[in-house]
Each structure stands twice: as C-alpha cells, then as structure tokens.
Design a protein around this motif. Structure first.
Motif, PDB file in Angstrom:
ATOM      1  N   THR A  66       0.809  -1.221   0.000  1.00  0.00           N
ATOM      2  CA  THR A  66       0.000   0.000   0.000  1.00  0.00           C
ATOM      3  C   THR A  66       0.839   1.266   0.000  1.00  0.00           C
ATOM      4  O   THR A  66       0.322   2.347  -0.294  1.00  0.00           O
ATOM      5  CB  THR A  66      -0.923   0.026   1.224  1.00  0.00           C
ATOM      6  N   GLU A  67       2.135   1.142   0.311  1.00  0.00           N
ATOM      7  CA  GLU A  67       2.962   2.343   0.411  1.00  0.00           C
ATOM      8  C   GLU A  67       4.411   2.034   0.055  1.00  0.00           C
ATOM      9  O   GLU A  67       4.917   0.954   0.376  1.00  0.00           O
ATOM     10  CB  GLU A  67       2.883   2.906   1.834  1.00  0.00           C
ATOM     11  N   TYR A  68       5.052   3.011  -0.616  1.00  0.00           N
ATOM     12  CA  TYR A  68       6.436   2.896  -1.039  1.00  0.00           C
ATOM     13  C   TYR A  68       7.202   4.105  -0.499  1.00  0.00           C
ATOM     14  O   TYR A  68       6.761   5.242  -0.666  1.00  0.00           O
ATOM     15  CB  TYR A  68       6.544   2.909  -2.562  1.00  0.00           C
ATOM     16  N   THR A  69       8.363   3.836   0.115  1.00  0.00           N
ATOM     17  CA  THR A  69       9.255   4.923   0.511  1.00  0.00           C
ATOM     18  C   THR A  69      10.575   4.762  -0.217  1.00  0.00           C
ATOM     19  O   THR A  69      11.255   3.736  -0.077  1.00  0.00           O
ATOM     20  CB  THR A  69       9.494   4.946   2.028  1.00  0.00           C
ATOM     21  N   ILE A  70      10.914   5.765  -1.042  1.00  0.00           N
ATOM     22  CA  ILE A  70      12.158   5.735  -1.805  1.00  0.00           C
ATOM     23  C   ILE A  70      13.205   6.539  -1.049  1.00  0.00           C
ATOM     24  O   ILE A  70      13.045   7.738  -0.820  1.00  0.00           O
ATOM     25  CB  ILE A  70      11.976   6.324  -3.214  1.00  0.00           C
ATOM     26  N   GLY A 127      27.726  15.909  -7.023  1.00  0.00           N
ATOM     27  CA  GLY A 127      28.563  14.755  -7.305  1.00  0.00           C
ATOM     28  C   GLY A 127      30.002  15.191  -7.166  1.00  0.00           C
ATOM     29  O   GLY A 127      30.264  16.364  -6.949  1.00  0.00           O
ATOM     30  N   LEU A 128      30.937  14.376  -7.212  1.00  0.00           N
ATOM     31  CA  LEU A 128      30.854  12.963  -7.521  1.00  0.00           C
ATOM     32  C   LEU A 128      30.392  12.192  -6.280  1.00  0.00           C
ATOM     33  O   LEU A 128      30.910  12.388  -5.194  1.00  0.00           O
ATOM     34  CB  LEU A 128      32.242  12.473  -7.971  1.00  0.00           C
ATOM     35  N   SER A 129      29.435  11.240  -6.465  1.00  0.00           N
ATOM     36  CA  SER A 129      28.994  10.392  -5.369  1.00  0.00           C
ATOM     37  C   SER A 129      28.458   9.091  -5.954  1.00  0.00           C
ATOM     38  O   SER A 129      28.173   8.998  -7.154  1.00  0.00           O
ATOM     39  CB  SER A 129      27.926  11.084  -4.529  1.00  0.00           C
ATOM     40  N   THR A 130      28.325   8.086  -5.100  1.00  0.00           N
ATOM     41  CA  THR A 130      27.827   6.774  -5.540  1.00  0.00           C
ATOM     42  C   THR A 130      26.722   6.309  -4.592  1.00  0.00           C
ATOM     43  O   THR A 130      26.904   5.369  -3.811  1.00  0.00           O
ATOM     44  CB  THR A 130      28.959   5.728  -5.588  1.00  0.00           C
ATOM     45  N   PRO A 131      25.570   6.951  -4.635  1.00  0.00           N
ATOM     46  CA  PRO A 131      24.485   6.576  -3.717  1.00  0.00           C
ATOM     47  C   PRO A 131      23.870   5.226  -4.084  1.00  0.00           C
ATOM     48  O   PRO A 131      23.911   4.792  -5.242  1.00  0.00           O
ATOM     49  CB  PRO A 131      23.472   7.698  -3.893  1.00  0.00           C
ATOM     50  N   THR A 132      23.296   4.590  -3.086  1.00  0.00           N
ATOM     51  CA  THR A 132      22.480   3.395  -3.308  1.00  0.00           C
ATOM     52  C   THR A 132      21.046   3.733  -2.942  1.00  0.00           C
ATOM     53  O   THR A 132      20.755   4.120  -1.808  1.00  0.00           O
ATOM     54  CB  THR A 132      22.964   2.208  -2.461  1.00  0.00           C
ATOM     55  N   ILE A 133      20.165   3.619  -3.920  1.00  0.00           N
ATOM     56  CA  ILE A 133      18.736   3.846  -3.692  1.00  0.00           C
ATOM     57  C   ILE A 133      18.127   2.579  -3.092  1.00  0.00           C
ATOM     58  O   ILE A 133      18.385   1.469  -3.564  1.00  0.00           O
ATOM     59  CB  ILE A 133      18.018   4.176  -5.008  1.00  0.00           C
ATOM     60  N   THR A 134      17.313   2.743  -2.045  1.00  0.00           N
ATOM     61  CA  THR A 134      16.561   1.615  -1.497  1.00  0.00           C
ATOM     62  C   THR A 134      15.089   1.996  -1.428  1.00  0.00           C
ATOM     63  O   THR A 134      14.740   3.174  -1.285  1.00  0.00           O
ATOM     64  CB  THR A 134      17.051   1.204  -0.099  1.00  0.00           C
ATOM     65  N   VAL A 135      14.234   0.993  -1.520  1.00  0.00           N
ATOM     66  CA  VAL A 135      12.787   1.215  -1.433  1.00  0.00           C
ATOM     67  C   VAL A 135      12.214   0.336  -0.344  1.00  0.00           C
ATOM     68  O   VAL A 135      12.410  -0.888  -0.338  1.00  0.00           O
ATOM     69  CB  VAL A 135      12.100   0.928  -2.788  1.00  0.00           C
ATOM     70  N   ASP A 136      11.515   0.982   0.611  1.00  0.00           N
ATOM     71  CA  ASP A 136      10.814   0.268   1.681  1.00  0.00           C
ATOM     72  C   ASP A 136       9.358   0.065   1.263  1.00  0.00           C
ATOM     73  O   ASP A 136       8.759   0.936   0.618  1.00  0.00           O
ATOM     74  CB  ASP A 136      10.844   1.062   2.989  1.00  0.00           C
TER      75      ASP A 136
END
Length: 208
Positions: A139-143, A172-181
């Motif tokens: 029902t819900e997504y958190t990016i 930048g420069l950066s290397t983020p990791t996106i996660t989704v709850d």
C-alpha cells in the motif's frame, strides 16, 4: 449380567516440520493409528487450520506414502492441523493434531533506471513488479535516494505516475544506493529493493 462395552476413539500420529514459509509446500506425514478396538479406518480428513481441508480414503493415503502436501497462502500465522478419522463406529474429530508456524516472507521489488546521472539533472527511477509468495498487498512505497532525502508514495500515487519517480541529486561525484521500503498488511519491509548509481560531477562554467 448385562454390561456395556464402550468404544474408544482412535488416535493418529502426525509428524512434519514445525514451521514453513508462506507460499511453500508443507508436508504432513500421517502415521500409525492407535485403537484398542478391532476397527479399520477408511477415511482421513485433514483440516489445515487455515479454513481448508482435504479428504482421502485409506487407499489414497497409502498410495501417497502417508504424506499429504499443502501450501499456506499467507503468514505470519500459527495454525493447528487436525485429522478426523472415519471407521465402523463413525467419525472421530481431531483424532490427531499438530501445531505449526507459517512464516511471513518479506516482499521484494524490482528497481530499474540509468546507472549514472549528472549532478543537477533529473534521475528517473522505475519501480517495477513486487515479488511476494504471500497473499499480501503493498500500500505504500518509501524511496530512500541515498543522499539523505526520501519520498513516500501510496500505491495509487505510484500507479498514477506510471511507476516512475524522479529525483535531482544536488552534488557529485557520489555513488548513492537507492533503497525502497514497502508497507503491506504484515508491516514495513526495509530495503525491499535497491539500485546503485553514480552521480557525476559537472565542471563549472566561467563567464567572462
């Protein structure tokens, strides 16, 4: 002198794992019958504890090697399996029982998008299919964008956006990791999906 010889209800031995994941096959072994009387069990009804049941004749159970399989659609739950027996004296309910735990399995989500983006430009993340062996609805997504910021959308909002969510990385420069709850009936599932990317630095322009 007249006497009454009472029937003694039979019992049945049940064995199997103490737990199973939702969506996976649970195998119940129906073993020996204990009955002091000279009776023959002709039918078995397995009540799985989730509202469903299976009925087998003695011949069918024998052909299956005494093993009956079942898939629990959803956890977390703690059903008690019971087996009813039928013999010449009638039906004997719950002649055997076994308690088990059906574990919830956390859902996962597919994420896709470019592998890099320039700082200050728009990055588009596509949130795709949910994989969940259980009968649950997200029902819900958190990016979590990996730069300290996040966006939360309902399932309806994400559907209206075509499954695509945009974000601008400020530096930048950066290397983020996106996660989704994900949120469903069983609670919040952290980092159900993830995607790594590179945010490129853009050299400044000087106007003279």
């Amino acid at each position: 002198k007249a006497i009454t010889v009472n029937n003694v209800a039979p019992t049945v031995e049940l064995t199997g794992a103490n737990e199973v994941d939702e969506g996976s096959t649970y195998s119940l072994t129906i073993g020996a019958i204990t009955d002091p009387g000279d009776d023959t069990v002709t039918e078995y009804t397995i009540n799985w504890g989730d509202g469903s049941s299976d009925t087998l004749t003695a011949a069918e159970l024998s052909a299956a090697g005494g093993v009956v399989d079942h898939v629990y659609a959803d956890g977390l739950s703690t059903p008690t399996i019971t087996v009813d027996l039928v013999d010449e004296d009638g039906t004997h309910t719950a002649a055997g029982s076994k308690a088990i735990t059906v574990n919830n399995v956390a859902p996962t989500v597919a994420l896709s998008g470019a592998n890099e983006v320039d700082e200050g430009s728009t990055y588009s993340l596509t949130i795709g299919a949910i994989t969940d062996p259980g009968d649950d609805t997200v029902t819900e997504y958190t990016i979590n964008w990996g730069d300290g910021s996040s966006d939360t959308l309902t399932a309806a909002e994400l559907s209206a956006a075509g499954g695509v969510v945009d974000h601008v990385y400020a530096d930048g420069l950066s290397t983020p990791t996106i996660t989704v709850d994900l949120v469903d009936e069983d609670g919040t599932h952290l980092a159900a999906g993830e995607k790594s990317l590179t945010v490129n630095n853009v050299a400044p322009d000087l106007t003279l």
